[in-house]
Design an enzyme around this catalytic site. Sequence first.
Site, PDB file in Angstrom:
ATOM      1  N   GLY A  44       0.836  -1.192   0.000  1.00  0.00           N
ATOM      2  CA  GLY A  44       0.000   0.000   0.000  1.00  0.00           C
ATOM      3  C   GLY A  44       0.866   1.235   0.000  1.00  0.00           C
ATOM      4  O   GLY A  44       1.800   1.329   0.791  1.00  0.00           O
ATOM      5  N   ASN A 118      -6.132  -5.252   7.168  1.00  0.00           N
ATOM      6  CA  ASN A 118      -5.849  -5.662   5.787  1.00  0.00           C
ATOM      7  C   ASN A 118      -6.928  -6.656   5.373  1.00  0.00           C
ATOM      8  O   ASN A 118      -7.137  -7.657   6.053  1.00  0.00           O
ATOM      9  CB  ASN A 118      -4.457  -6.324   5.721  1.00  0.00           C
ATOM     10  CG  ASN A 118      -4.133  -6.903   4.352  1.00  0.00           C
ATOM     11  OD1 ASN A 118      -3.355  -7.837   4.243  1.00  0.00           O
ATOM     12  ND2 ASN A 118      -4.712  -6.366   3.297  1.00  0.00           N
ATOM     13  N   TYR A 261       1.682 -13.196  -6.946  1.00  0.00           N
ATOM     14  CA  TYR A 261       2.144 -11.853  -7.252  1.00  0.00           C
ATOM     15  C   TYR A 261       2.301 -10.947  -6.050  1.00  0.00           C
ATOM     16  O   TYR A 261       3.271 -10.205  -5.949  1.00  0.00           O
ATOM     17  CB  TYR A 261       1.149 -11.215  -8.240  1.00  0.00           C
ATOM     18  CG  TYR A 261       1.227  -9.714  -8.390  1.00  0.00           C
ATOM     19  CD1 TYR A 261       2.149  -9.127  -9.248  1.00  0.00           C
ATOM     20  CD2 TYR A 261       0.363  -8.876  -7.682  1.00  0.00           C
ATOM     21  CE1 TYR A 261       2.210  -7.741  -9.383  1.00  0.00           C
ATOM     22  CE2 TYR A 261       0.419  -7.501  -7.825  1.00  0.00           C
ATOM     23  CZ  TYR A 261       1.344  -6.938  -8.671  1.00  0.00           C
ATOM     24  OH  TYR A 261       1.403  -5.583  -8.811  1.00  0.00           O
TER      25      TYR A 261
END
Length: 483
Positions: A44, A118, A261
């Site tokens: 982030g 999160n 990823y």
Amino acid sequence: MRHAIKKAPLPELREACGVFGVYAPGEDVGRLAFFGIFALQHRGQESAGIAVADGERVACHRGMGLVTQVFGETELRALRGHIAISHNRYSTTGSSLLCNAQPIVVNSAKGMLAMGHNGNLVNADELDAIVRRQGLIPESSTDSELIAHLIAAEWEKCDTIEEAILRVMPRLRGAYSVTLLTNDKLVAFRDPWGVRPLSVGMLNGGHYVVASETCALNVVGAQFVREVEPGEVLVFDGGEPRSHFCSVEPKPSVCVFEFVYFARPDSQIYGRTLHMARRRMGQQLAAEHPASADVVIPVPDTGWPAAIGFAEASRIPFGEGLIKNRYIHRTFIQPEQRMRELGVRMKLTPLRETLSGKRVVVVEDTIVRGTTSQQIVRLIRDAGAVEVHVRISAPPYAYPCFYGIDTPDRRELLGARMNVEEMRQFLGADTLGFLSLAGLLKAVNLPKEKFCLACFTGHYRIPVPREMKADKFLLEEAALSKR
Ligand code: SF4
């Protein structure tokens, strides 16, 4: 995370975040919390914050921008205490506001609490109604604030903060990996599906650290102890941590995309180092979609491990064909299309010496909208490559995520709009190959029951409300009900 209460005319993007927490009397916890989210910066990049507690009071500093833009010596020196949590956040342009930055600080009759989240909840509307019925008006547009209010309200009726959290968890549906502090406790808790990662480490033989990814434990010098289990609430207040479980039966479904990823390659999930898992994905990809070529190159940085694996398995030389400007952030998490397009050229420069006159295999981890990959193929051809073979170390990304990863609506996902041949033509590649789902699972060497695979399969293990799905799928209710 942004919740779905305010319906925008266009589908919203969602965000990913990094959380960190430390309980360490005698240590500079503010600075440790800073280094923790610095290591999680890839999760982030739009806001950052740290909250500290010293046994009596809770203090917090938050700001917009990268961790190093928000915190300097002055801010860090002011963050005194023995407990700290920190958070960094990515959001859409519309919700990129300081009021949405975390940690969120909420007052209750029992004292203050600060919380970093999160993940993304799918029942935020329901929770918003509960919070408003309690007479509270949320200040932000985040589902995280709703969680904090619900816990604060419950805390007033309970003896301990952990009791309050355990009572609230069954009401939350979706992904949440959370660090929370009160004036004298650090608490970490994770949803019963364990969608987003959360790990515990030990610092200097007796203090504890919690982080979204194990790479942040390493950075502050902590030893990995274990993952916070799905549905677990871990309390740190000196001595051994205390573990509790919420009443919802755990159904581990970690996000497979963290493996593909999102998480840093030096992090571990389910005991697997992601670099090695991604390398095996590349090896498997070479077995499934071989290519006759002169060189294998990665799309830096995230394509590196899979490209190494592809080169190893195919015995084609590995080369560096695209040089990355490391100060441009990931194009995947750039909010606007115009910025994303500009970003590719600013970010990647082709290396003519590697590419000119060559048959090139370019390995990437995923294709989302396809515009970035299309430009990459063009860059490689412009540098003189005679053939470009695109290999993707994951199956086609065909369904939007509702659990905390930023993805566009379904109509924008290349994998939803086109078959492989159409995608190849769109990209302008000579050949195109995606790793199969079976190949991906073989590479991570874990059963498929352990994962959320929804962006590849469309099977959402945490049911997503119809209206929320309709927003992202851009379908009429009638069409949706057939799914
Ligand atoms: Fe991860 Fe995809 Fe599931 Fe979202 S839908 S949690 S990105 S696997």
